[in-house]
Design a protein around this motif. Structure first.
Motif, short mmCIF file in Angstrom:
data_model
loop_
_atom_site.label_atom_id
_atom_site.label_comp_id
_atom_site.label_asym_id
_atom_site.label_seq_id
_atom_site.Cartn_x
_atom_site.Cartn_y
_atom_site.Cartn_z
N MET A 143 -39.00 -33.37 -53.40
CA MET A 143 -39.30 -34.39 -54.74
C MET A 143 -40.47 -34.59 -55.19
O MET A 143 -41.46 -34.86 -54.29
N LEU A 144 -40.69 -34.76 -56.51
CA LEU A 144 -42.17 -34.66 -56.94
C LEU A 144 -42.46 -36.28 -57.24
O LEU A 144 -41.52 -36.86 -57.85
N GLU A 145 -43.34 -36.66 -56.67
CA GLU A 145 -43.66 -38.17 -56.87
C GLU A 145 -45.12 -38.27 -57.47
O GLU A 145 -46.03 -37.66 -56.44
N ILE A 146 -45.43 -39.20 -58.41
CA ILE A 146 -46.83 -39.32 -58.81
C ILE A 146 -46.94 -40.73 -59.20
O ILE A 146 -45.96 -41.46 -59.71
N GLY A 147 -48.20 -41.01 -58.48
CA GLY A 147 -48.37 -42.67 -58.78
C GLY A 147 -47.94 -43.52 -58.07
O GLY A 147 -47.79 -44.66 -58.19
N ILE A 148 -47.14 -43.09 -56.89
CA ILE A 148 -46.42 -43.92 -55.97
C ILE A 148 -47.26 -44.32 -54.84
O ILE A 148 -48.12 -43.62 -54.26
N GLY A 149 -47.27 -45.70 -54.58
CA GLY A 149 -48.16 -46.17 -53.35
C GLY A 149 -49.53 -46.73 -53.90
O GLY A 149 -50.21 -47.05 -53.16
N GLY A 150 -49.72 -46.93 -55.14
CA GLY A 150 -51.02 -47.60 -55.39
C GLY A 150 -51.26 -47.46 -56.86
O GLY A 150 -50.80 -46.60 -57.69
N GLN A 151 -52.31 -48.20 -57.32
CA GLN A 151 -52.88 -48.15 -58.51
C GLN A 151 -54.09 -47.49 -58.65
O GLN A 151 -54.99 -47.44 -57.49
N ALA A 152 -54.58 -46.69 -59.59
CA ALA A 152 -55.86 -46.19 -59.88
C ALA A 152 -56.84 -47.13 -59.70
O ALA A 152 -56.89 -48.25 -59.99
N LYS A 153 -58.04 -46.72 -59.10
CA LYS A 153 -59.24 -47.33 -58.87
C LYS A 153 -59.81 -48.02 -60.08
O LYS A 153 -59.76 -47.10 -61.05
N ALA A 154 -60.22 -49.12 -60.37
CA ALA A 154 -60.74 -49.76 -61.53
C ALA A 154 -62.22 -49.22 -61.61
O ALA A 154 -62.84 -49.35 -60.53
#
Length: 172
Positions: free
Chosen positions: A1-12
């Motif tokens: 399964m392709l998962e993108i952006g799971i488990g957190g936000q991009a660093k500000a």
């Protein structure tokens, strides 16, 4: 399964900036503030669509994107703060209710009576405002300020480069 952006936000990305504009007297002024930018792909897509269209949506999309990127924690008075009357405590007896004074929660978290006009007026001091609140004041309420569109586009371009962690202009 392709998962993108799971488990957190991009660093500000945090960066200070300066933007020149013209005031009502025709004099050059400088807006200084702080950017707290994340890679808002949806916002950038809306901006790109506005750029490729007839241009009628460009101002709104650019304004929304830039406003969202302005720091709203670098001052005491945040962008959406307004004095709102707090309800009286529910357990007041009749005598206490007659003497109860309307109050509000200040941007510092403390409770103040509306009769304390000195403190209420203090929140109008722009030096206490966050970058986002000052930005909204400049862009939406200062009818005499002239902020040139190319400067706003340059700011948006720099933010895109910062959040994408790559330059936005071709090299060479």
């Amino acid at each position: 399964m392709l998962e993108i952006g799971i488990g957190g936000q991009a660093k500000a990305v945090r960066e200070s900036f300066r933007l020149g504009y013209t005031d009502s007297e025709g004099d050059g002024q400088v807006f200084e503030g702080n950017i707290v930018a994340r890679s808002d792909g949806a916002g950038f897509i809306r901006l790109m669509k506005a750029l490729s269209g007839d241009g009628s949506q460009l101002g709104g999309e650019l304004s929304g994107l830039l406003t969202k990127m302005m720091d709203d924690k670098d001052g005491t008075v945040r962008a959406k703060w307004a004095p709102a009357e707090l309800p009286p405590p529910p357990d007041l007896d009749e005598d206490e209710a007659a003497e109860w004074e309307p109050s509000y929660r200040g941007p510092d978290g403390q409770i103040y009576p509306f009769s304390d006009t000195e403190t209420l007026n203090r929140w109008s001091d722009e030096t206490l405002w966050t970058t986002r609140r000052r930005w909204i004041q400049l862009m939406e309420h200062d009818d005499d300020a002239i902020v040139e569109m190319p400067h706003l586009m340059d700011l948006a371009e720099k933010i895109m480069g910062l959040t994408a962690d790559r330059p936005t202009q071709r090299r060479g």
